[in-house]
Design a protein around this motif. Structure first.
Motif, PDB file in Angstrom:
ATOM      1  N   ASP A  51      41.399  41.302  48.153  1.00 27.52           N
ATOM      2  CA  ASP A  51      42.266  40.664  49.129  1.00 27.52           C
ATOM      3  C   ASP A  51      41.406  39.936  50.174  1.00 27.52           C
ATOM      4  N   SER A  52      42.050  39.101  50.980  1.00 24.54           N
ATOM      5  CA  SER A  52      41.331  38.295  51.962  1.00 24.54           C
ATOM      6  C   SER A  52      40.684  39.135  53.062  1.00 24.54           C
ATOM      7  N   ASP A  53      41.128  40.385  53.219  1.00 21.17           N
ATOM      8  CA  ASP A  53      40.515  41.257  54.239  1.00 21.17           C
ATOM      9  C   ASP A  53      39.407  42.123  53.642  1.00 21.17           C
ATOM     10  N   GLY A  54      39.085  41.886  52.370  1.00 21.34           N
ATOM     11  CA  GLY A  54      38.001  42.616  51.737  1.00 21.34           C
ATOM     12  C   GLY A  54      38.421  43.851  50.960  1.00 21.34           C
ATOM     13  N   THR A  55      39.694  44.195  51.030  1.00 21.72           N
ATOM     14  CA  THR A  55      40.180  45.348  50.280  1.00 21.72           C
ATOM     15  C   THR A  55      40.124  45.059  48.780  1.00 21.72           C
ATOM     16  N   THR A  56      39.677  46.050  48.020  1.00 22.23           N
ATOM     17  CA  THR A  56      39.577  45.884  46.567  1.00 22.23           C
ATOM     18  C   THR A  56      40.450  46.906  45.850  1.00 22.23           C
ATOM     19  N   GLY A  57      40.802  46.570  44.629  1.00 16.73           N
ATOM     20  CA  GLY A  57      41.567  47.486  43.797  1.00 16.73           C
ATOM     21  C   GLY A  57      41.182  47.292  42.343  1.00 16.73           C
ATOM     22  N   SER A  61      40.911  52.183  34.172  1.00 23.48           N
ATOM     23  CA  SER A  61      39.910  52.223  33.112  1.00 23.48           C
ATOM     24  C   SER A  61      38.550  51.660  33.528  1.00 23.48           C
ATOM     25  N   VAL A  62      38.498  50.928  34.647  1.00 20.55           N
ATOM     26  CA  VAL A  62      37.212  50.331  35.061  1.00 20.55           C
ATOM     27  C   VAL A  62      36.701  50.888  36.384  1.00 20.55           C
ATOM     28  N   ARG A  99      49.244  34.192  47.840  1.00 17.79           N
ATOM     29  CA  ARG A  99      49.859  35.299  48.573  1.00 17.79           C
ATOM     30  C   ARG A  99      48.857  36.438  48.720  1.00 17.79           C
ATOM     31  N   LEU A 100      49.135  37.339  49.618  1.00 15.63           N
ATOM     32  CA  LEU A 100      48.306  38.536  49.732  1.00 15.63           C
ATOM     33  C   LEU A 100      48.474  39.385  48.478  1.00 15.63           C
ATOM     34  N   CYS A 101      47.455  40.171  48.174  1.00 15.37           N
ATOM     35  CA  CYS A 101      47.503  41.017  46.983  1.00 15.37           C
ATOM     36  C   CYS A 101      48.662  42.010  47.080  1.00 15.37           C
ATOM     37  N   SER A 102      49.408  42.116  45.995  1.00 17.83           N
ATOM     38  CA  SER A 102      50.470  43.130  45.939  1.00 17.83           C
ATOM     39  C   SER A 102      49.995  44.379  45.232  1.00 17.83           C
TER      40      SER A 102
END
Length: 123
Positions: A51-57, A61-62, A99-102
């Protein structure tokens, strides 16, 4: 927004690869960046999001093996893939959403797609 993916190749099980995605055009419109993959005989699936604020998901499996990152100064998106397994063999695509990540890894939420880069992992 224009995306060009690169960095795929063939590697043995346990090896590493780093995928790159060059982002150009109206990059300020890209709020959520992601990597998807399509394994042989399967539908395309989400792998990692940033996401644009640096949050990752990551898809389960990875987790712990793949890392998504972005170099904003160079307009590059990366996917570092470690401990690769034959089941990671796929065409990998980078994608951008206005859009922001959902965090749903839904393809329809992404407006722009790269052309794909092939990753083949042999046992």
């Amino acid at each position: 927004v224009h995306l060009v993916a690169s960095g795929g190749g063939s590697v043995q099980s346990g090896g590493s690869l780093r995928l790159s995605c060059a982002v150009s055009g109206k990059t300020h419109n890209a709020y959520c960046m992601a990597w998807f993959r399509q394994r042989p005989g399967k539908e395309r699936e989400g792998v990692a999001m940033l996401d644009s604020d640096g949050t990752t998901g990551y898809t389960d499996s990875v987790k712990g093996r793949f890392t998504i990152s972005q170099d904003y100064s160079e307009n590059m998106l990366y996917l570092q893939m470690n401990s690769l397994m034959p089941d990671d063999t796929a065409m990998y695509y980078c994608a951008a959403s206005t859009r922001l990540c959902s965090w749903a890894f839904a393809e329809y939420e992404f407006d722009y797609w790269g052309q794909g880069t092939q990753v083949t992992v042999s046992s």
